[in-house]
Design an enzyme around this catalytic site. Structure first.
Site, PDB file in Angstrom:
ATOM      1  N   ASN A 131      26.231  67.158 -23.014  1.00 44.72           N
ATOM      2  CA  ASN A 131      25.934  66.422 -24.278  1.00 44.72           C
ATOM      3  C   ASN A 131      25.583  67.497 -25.306  1.00 44.72           C
ATOM      4  OD1 ASN A 131      22.967  66.506 -24.153  1.00 44.72           O
ATOM      5  ND2 ASN A 131      23.449  65.705 -22.033  1.00 44.72           N
TER       6      ASN A 131
ATOM      7  N   ASP B  10      23.998  60.573 -16.877  1.00 44.31           N
ATOM      8  CA  ASP B  10      23.943  59.323 -15.897  1.00 44.31           C
ATOM      9  C   ASP B  10      24.810  59.374 -15.085  1.00 44.31           C
ATOM     10  OD1 ASP B  10      21.734  58.072 -17.363  1.00 44.31           O
ATOM     11  OD2 ASP B  10      23.117  57.403 -19.310  1.00 44.31           O
TER      12      ASP B  10
ATOM     13  N   ILE C 279      15.939  60.151 -13.067  1.00 41.12           N
ATOM     14  CA  ILE C 279      14.676  60.797 -12.835  1.00 41.12           C
ATOM     15  C   ILE C 279      13.560  60.056 -13.259  1.00 41.12           C
ATOM     16  CG2 ILE C 279      13.594  62.967 -12.806  1.00 41.12           C
ATOM     17  CD1 ILE C 279      16.475  64.156 -13.799  1.00 41.12           C
TER      18      ILE C 279
ATOM     19  N   LYS D 153      11.331  51.853 -16.964  1.00 41.38           N
ATOM     20  CA  LYS D 153      11.071  52.949 -16.466  1.00 41.38           C
ATOM     21  C   LYS D 153       9.375  53.166 -16.200  1.00 41.38           C
ATOM     22  CE  LYS D 153      15.603  54.809 -18.189  1.00 41.38           C
ATOM     23  NZ  LYS D 153      16.240  56.009 -17.812  1.00 41.38           N
TER      24      LYS D 153
HETATM   25  O1  PMT Z   1      17.509  68.747 -27.370  1.00 43.69           O
HETATM   26  P1  PMT Z   1      17.508  68.203 -28.866  1.00 43.69           P
HETATM   27  O2  PMT Z   1      18.787  68.899 -29.601  1.00 43.69           O
HETATM   28  O3  PMT Z   1      16.462  68.733 -29.797  1.00 43.69           O
HETATM   29  O4  PMT Z   1      17.698  66.691 -28.919  1.00 43.69           O
HETATM   30  C1  PMT Z   1      16.547  65.990 -28.803  1.00 43.69           C
HETATM   31  C2  PMT Z   1      16.982  64.781 -27.790  1.00 43.69           C
HETATM   32  C3  PMT Z   1      17.974  63.659 -28.710  1.00 43.69           C
HETATM   33  C4  PMT Z   1      17.794  65.128 -26.658  1.00 43.69           C
HETATM   34  C5  PMT Z   1      15.781  64.058 -27.440  1.00 43.69           C
HETATM   35  O5  PMT Z   1      14.885  63.746 -28.707  1.00 43.69           O
HETATM   36  C6  PMT Z   1      15.998  62.851 -26.869  1.00 43.69           C
HETATM   37  O6  PMT Z   1      16.052  61.771 -27.174  1.00 43.69           O
HETATM   38  N1  PMT Z   1      15.983  62.899 -25.509  1.00 43.69           N
HETATM   39  C7  PMT Z   1      15.992  62.103 -24.170  1.00 43.69           C
HETATM   40  C8  PMT Z   1      17.885  61.807 -24.070  1.00 43.69           C
HETATM   41  C9  PMT Z   1      18.265  60.822 -23.315  1.00 43.69           C
HETATM   42  O7  PMT Z   1      18.818  61.158 -22.258  1.00 43.69           O
HETATM   43  O8  PMT Z   1      17.965  59.466 -23.578  1.00 43.69           O
HETATM   44  P2  PMT Z   1      18.255  58.375 -22.897  1.00 43.69           P
HETATM   45  O9  PMT Z   1      18.034  56.990 -23.453  1.00 43.69           O
HETATM   46  O10 PMT Z   1      19.671  58.461 -22.080  1.00 43.69           O
HETATM   47  O11 PMT Z   1      17.401  58.341 -21.329  1.00 43.69           O
HETATM   48  C10 PMT Z   1      16.203  57.551 -21.505  1.00 43.69           C
HETATM   49  C11 PMT Z   1      15.015  58.644 -20.878  1.00 43.69           C
HETATM   50  O12 PMT Z   1      15.512  58.465 -19.239  1.00 43.69           O
HETATM   51  C12 PMT Z   1      14.775  60.022 -21.227  1.00 43.69           C
HETATM   52  O13 PMT Z   1      13.378  60.246 -21.137  1.00 43.69           O
HETATM   53  C13 PMT Z   1      15.941  60.657 -20.273  1.00 43.69           C
HETATM   54  O14 PMT Z   1      15.229  61.983 -19.949  1.00 43.69           O
HETATM   55  C14 PMT Z   1      15.507  59.818 -18.808  1.00 43.69           C
HETATM   56  N2  PMT Z   1      16.783  59.893 -18.054  1.00 43.69           N
HETATM   57  C15 PMT Z   1      17.954  59.510 -18.406  1.00 43.69           C
HETATM   58  C16 PMT Z   1      19.016  59.518 -17.473  1.00 43.69           C
HETATM   59  C17 PMT Z   1      18.667  60.011 -15.970  1.00 43.69           C
HETATM   60  N3  PMT Z   1      19.769  60.004 -15.076  1.00 43.69           N
HETATM   61  N4  PMT Z   1      17.444  60.477 -15.767  1.00 43.69           N
HETATM   62  C18 PMT Z   1      16.632  60.364 -16.638  1.00 43.69           C
HETATM   63  O15 PMT Z   1      15.166  60.825 -16.382  1.00 43.69           O
END
Ligand code: PMT
Length: 404
Positions: A209, A278, A306, A340
């Protein structure tokens, strides 16, 4: 209170250079170890011997001077200090800092250091308002460099207006605030995840990504600045580890899962800024997949979540999640926050210009399970991170005023 802290004062060539003597003297009175690096033009305004006497340390002017303390002095000094203040900061040094020019001792240290940098601009009113200077200042702020002042008043060139260097007392107060804040998360252990995981398809390809890691690295830096012992579990990025932060490198979501879960019981704070895949390919080919002109389907299997797992296991830890959304930002983010079981969720709409993946800035909202919400304007990722650390300090209840 400040014993053991080390500051580099960078002095550049302007009439306000004489005020650097007061900055150095005030810092020394606070028991701070002070080093001074001057540009050659600064040495025309104030004698290095003055600053050497006040700092009780050798003063660095020339990159090719005889070494005073260390072999590669500019690098050693860059790593040795806890903060750097450039006072006065001329338009010239600001332009060099903004563009990464390193052509003398001071500008080289400024490029090499990972310690927080402060700059106190001092220049003629018209030079300060020139678009080039303003653009440089904006760029530096975006990178997390803290600009102190300038003040307004009578200028040495005879004009009146803004551009005067802030008074030494104000400069020293701003820097010592950083060190007071440092005490705030002292003794706390924090883990931050950053970057985008890579899920291999074969030895040369992966599903990934757009995460650059900048947001997570900024959070790790802000936590470390606030005194927390900080581990950064990082997916591949091009970024150097922030000063004082220990980094564990991982590639896949499963590797990140193992690294985070192994450390989780010992942590007080966990910030999940990483963009975790994911899904991962169900199989990983041993050899590079050959093209044969036919359509291909990749079977994907789910990765563990996670953050959700940490939310299930959480006892006293402060758990922070991020939500990267492209639609219905607040509704989707709120759903993630509850599902979460986090203490605070940072929501960012990654379709906004200057926000989300890759950019040096972000536009975020902090959501709390009790329904509170704080919306921030666009700011540098380090500023977002420092605001987040302020809220973390409040959630831990250790600091009355947080560390913003
Ligand atoms: O790295 P940069 O270029 O500075 O960009 C920053 C960012 C956009 C990556 C950052 O600001 C951000 O939004 N990070 C979270 C990205 C993400 O995966 O969002 P999500 O909405 O898909 O996931 C929600 C949360 O669950 C996140 O804290 C993620 O780390 C966590 N997660 C998601 C999937 C997974 N399998 N395990 C997780 O722990």
């Amino acid at each position: 209170m400040f014993a053991g802290k080390k500051i580099l004062v960078g002095v550049t060539g302007g009439i306000a250079a004489y005020k650097a003597a007061e900055v150095v003297s005030r810092l020394r009175k606070l028991n701070i170890e002070v080093h001074v690096a001057m540009t050659k033009s600064a040495a025309e305004f104030i004698a290095p011997l003055t600053l050497q006497s006040l700092s009780a340390n050798p003063v660095y002017v020339d990159l090719f001077d005889e070494p005073k303390l260390w072999n590669v002095e500019h690098i050693a000094l860059a790593e040795h200090v806890d903060a750097v203040i450039v006072a006065p900061a001329t338009a010239n040094i600001l332009a060099k800092m903004a563009t990464g020019i390193a052509d003398d001792f001071l500008s080289t240290v400024l490029l090499a250091t990972r310690a927080p940098i402060y700059a106190a601009p001092a220049m003629n009113h018209a030079m300060y308002h020139h678009p080039a200077t303003q653009e440089n200042l904006t760029r530096l702020k975006e990178r997390g460099i803290k600009i102190i002042g300038p003040g307004t008043g009578f200028q040495a060139c005879g004009t009146e207006g803004d551009g005067r260097m802030s008074e030494a007392v104000e400069i020293v107060e701003t820097i010592t605030q950083l060190f007071s804040k440092s005490e705030c998360l002292k003794g706390k252990r924090a883990l931050v995840t950053a970057g985008g995981t890579q899920e291999p398809l074969d030895p040369v390809r992966y599903l990934g990504n757009r995460s650059s890691g900048r947001m997570g690295y900024a959070v790790a830096q802000a936590l470390q600045e606030a005194g927390a012992e900080t581990i950064l579990v990082s997916a591949p990025t091009d970024l150097p580890a922030p000063h004082g932060v220990s980094r564990m490198s991982v590639q896949t979501a499963l590797e990140m899962y193992d690294a985070v879960l192994a450390n989780f019981p010992n942590m007080d704070v966990i910030v999940k800024a990483a963009a975790v895949a994911d899904y991962r390919p169900a199989t990983r080919a041993e050899q590079k997949i050959k093209k044969d002109g036919t359509n291909r389907t990749i079977e994907l299997v789910p990765n563990p979540d996670i953050l959700a797992e940490l939310g299930r296991r959480k006892t006293s830890q402060v758990l922070i999640g991020f939500a990267a959304e492209t639609e219905n930002l607040l509704v989707n983010a709120q759903e993630k926050m509850h599902r979460k079981n986090v203490n605070l969720l940072v929501a960012n709409d990654v379709t906004k210009p200057g926000a989300g993946f890759g950019s040096p800035t972000n536009t975020v909202s902090f959501l709390f399970p009790d329904g509170r919400r704080i919306d921030f304007p666009q700011m540098s990722k380090l500023e977002v991170a420092r605001n987040l650390v302020g809220e973390i300090a409040n959630l831990l209840g250790d600091c009355n005023k947080g560390v913003k």
